[in-house]
Scaffold this motif. Structure first.
Motif, short mmCIF file in Angstrom:
data_model
loop_
_atom_site.label_atom_id
_atom_site.label_comp_id
_atom_site.label_asym_id
_atom_site.label_seq_id
_atom_site.Cartn_x
_atom_site.Cartn_y
_atom_site.Cartn_z
N THR A 174 14.02 41.25 -7.18
CA THR A 174 14.10 40.95 -5.75
C THR A 174 14.56 42.15 -4.92
OG1 THR A 174 16.38 40.15 -5.95
CG2 THR A 174 14.60 38.54 -6.23
N GLU B 200 17.61 42.79 -4.32
CA GLU B 200 18.77 42.33 -3.57
C GLU B 200 19.94 42.04 -4.51
OE1 GLU B 200 16.20 40.03 -0.07
OE2 GLU B 200 17.50 38.90 -1.44
N ALA C 161 23.85 44.19 -8.58
CA ALA C 161 23.12 44.89 -7.51
C ALA C 161 22.20 45.95 -8.13
CB ALA C 161 24.08 45.55 -6.53
N VAL D 177 26.85 46.23 -3.00
CA VAL D 177 25.52 46.72 -2.65
C VAL D 177 25.61 48.07 -1.94
CG1 VAL D 177 23.49 46.29 -1.22
CG2 VAL D 177 24.48 44.44 -2.55
N ASP E 30 19.25 50.49 3.55
CA ASP E 30 18.91 49.20 2.95
C ASP E 30 17.48 48.78 3.29
OD1 ASP E 30 21.52 49.09 1.99
OD2 ASP E 30 22.23 48.12 3.81
#
Length: 586
Positions: free
Chosen positions: A92, A94, A124, A156, A307
């Motif tokens: 993902t 994420e 992460a 993250v 990000d």
């Protein structure tokens, strides 16, 4: 925003800044991997953590670092983790948080989760410019609910920074001679990282990033800007939605610009970058194609991404026969990654600074606005007590006494808030002069003698004869001594004992205030100097106070180059000791 939230954000930023600043100091891959895992465990409070990287030869994930809370390496046969969680995070792109994997529908049926009895989990991915290096995984097998959403955000954010350091270390270990320039570049990036992470001022970070980009590509000039939304009043268009633009904040070149320049998103180069999400190199650049409006031989526009979102743009220009090659593009792209992290930290710092300023302004306004009516109330109360409004009954006198006591409490609160505000904003002035500590202690003792005698307490003062003058603000030191002695008086039972001692030691005078009062529990000791903190104990709540005194004491002592410590035991009393620099007797 509450003080506790601001202080928590400041603590998180300080912790993130501290561990991030260490990442670029080593290029040994094994050392970097262990350092990353130790830092992540420190930031999140996890029981243990694992770092997995893709093995290009085997084509699968390999555990490259396994560490526990004590910064010890975990043996290979103890790597009982959930591969399902790791694969989902990588797939993902994420971060993943599970407060209790045993009851989480996503993972509760997995053999590894059940067999290894996994509970609190976070994971992460490690990504650099769209490429996944691997993942970091932390857990706590004994307790549920160990991690919160803020912990995942911190993980993250740090993983994004760590991925850059890991990539640097991996590249540095390459022995291929074709990577010689890259190795040199990585050494350079250590210096760049240290410079960028040293500053939390946004314009300084932007200037450093642009200067390095120009210097290492031999560009003639360039600009760097950030995307932002303009509100209606900025665009001049009423009742219209916010408009996103690129604001160029720093320029370099033959024509320096003193003011910011706005570039709309329909600019041909900006528009293409926003759609494609990658760098664009343009030859024979016209004025319309130039991001900053300067025609050039070549123009390189590199997005700054955070990000996965484009937040800014670095633009470089060359004139005449200067070329921008593929290696130059790769260098600026890697530089933009570092700039993105530094920009994010700087903007977060600015946000916290703005919140602190708003709090400071609010306290100043409230203090000012309250003083006027309180002065009026006090004045009329004094007039009534003096009989100028006619004779008063005993009950009316009691009511006026209640008003007077509460006015005194409010005056004290406003004074404390103003002191904290002035210290935090750097506006409190200290008149540092040599003075005799004995005189200050004597004055404070005289002012509190009535309160001490009212509770049949005994005050002993023991100041060594050899104590020389100290160098500080005598008024502020008197405030510190008064605050500590007042606390000793309030939280010591009737008939108790208070002892003040002072003695020289090295370059400082030590002052201690000891009592045999109620003491402080271990739980409350951790919060003792926190603003507005008051213990829930009945003996504490019976005494008037706002929970600001010790916070002010610590700040005033530290602002005058001293320190404060304490020793206490519940039910046995407390001793607070602070230091004051001695005056230079030479």
């Amino acid at each position: 925003m509450s003080n506790q939230l601001i202080e928590r954000q400041e603590a998180r930023l300080a912790a993130l800044y501290e561990v991030s600043s260490q990442l670029g100091k080593s290029l040994d891959l094994g050392e970097v991997l262990n350092q990353v895992m130790d830092s992540i465990i420190q930031l999140t409070g996890a029981e243990r953590g694992f770092l997995m990287l893709y093995d290009s030869e085997k084509g699968d994930l390999q555990t490259r670092a396994a560490r526990n809370f004590d910064q010890e390496t975990i043996e290979a046969d103890a790597t009982n983790i959930s591969r399902t969680v790791i694969e989902r995070a990588i797939h993902t792109g994420e971060g993943i948080l599970s407060s209790n994997a045993q009851e989480d529908d996503r993972f509760s049926g997995r053999e590894s989760v059940v067999g290894y009895q996994l509970r609190s989990i976070m994971c992460a991915p490690l990504r650099v410019r769209g490429h996944t290096l691997g993942a970091v995984y932390v857990d706590n097998r004994l307790f549920s609910g160990v991690f919160e959403k803020d912990d995942l955000g911190l993980l993250v954010t740090f993983a994004n920074q760590a991925a850059i350091a890991i990539e640097n270390a991996r590249l540095f270990t390459q022995t291929d001679q074709a990577l010689a320039r890259r190795v040199e570049e990585l050494s350079l990036f250590q210096r760049i990282d240290q410079q960028l992470n040293r500053s939390l001022e946004l314009n300084q970070v932007l200037s450093l990033s642009l200067n390095w980009a120009i210097a290492l590509t031999n560009a003639a000039g360039g600009s760097i800007g950030l995307f932002e939304e303009l509100e209606n009043e900025d665009t001049g268009m009423l009742n219209s939605p916010p408009v996103q633009v690129l604001r160029l904040l720093v320029f370099r070149g033959e024509e320096e610009h003193s003011e910011d320049r706005l570039v709309s998103l329909d600019h041909p180069i900006v528009q293409k970058i926003m759609i494609d999400g990658r760098s664009i190199l343009t030859h024979n650049v016209s004025e319309e194609e130039s991001v900053d409006g300067t025609p050039a031989t070549m123009q390189l526009a590199v997005p700054i991404q955070q990000d996965g979102t484009i937040t800014g743009l670095i633009t470089l220009e060359t004139q005449q026969n200067i070329e921008i090659n593929r290696e130059d593009i790769a260098f600026v792209e890697r530089l933009s990654d570092r700039a993105a992290v530094a920009i994010k930290n700087a903007k977060l710092y600015e946000a916290i600074h703005a919140a602190n300023k708003a709090k400071s302004d609010f306290i100043s306004l409230v203090a000012h606005e309250l003083r006027v009516p309180m002065t009026s109330i006090k004045g009329y109360t004094d007039l009534m007590n003096a009989g100028l409004a006619g004779p008063l009954s005993d009950q009316q006198k009691q009511f006026l006494e209640v008003i007077r006591r509460n006015l005194t409490r409010m005056t004290s609160l406003i004074s404390d808030l103003s002191d904290i505000n002035h210290i935090e904003s750097g506006r409190m002035k200290f008149d540092l002069q040599p003075f005799d500590l004995r005189e200050v202690v004597a004055d404070v003792a005289d002012s509190l003698r009535g309160r001490i005698e009212n509770r049949q307490q005994t005050l002993h003062i023991d100041i060594e004869d050899a104590l020389p003058p100290v160098f500080a603000d005598s008024t502020r030191i008197a405030q510190v001594v008064s605050n500590l002695m007042s606390n000793a008086n309030k939280y010591t039972q009737d008939g108790g004992e208070i002892v003040l001692r002072a003695w020289p030691n090295g370059r400082f005078a030590y002052v201690s205030i000891q009592d045999n009062g109620i003491g402080i529990s271990e739980e409350n000791q951790e919060k003792l100097f926190t603003q507005f903190f008051r213990a829930e104990d009945k003996e504490v709540r019976e005494q008037a106070g706002w929970g600001l005194g010790l916070s002010i004491v610590r700040r005033m002592v530290e602002a005058q180059n001293g320190e404060i410590t304490f020793e206490t035991a519940l039910g046995e009393g407390s001793t607070f000791t602070f230091t004051v620099p001695l005056a230079n007797m030479e």
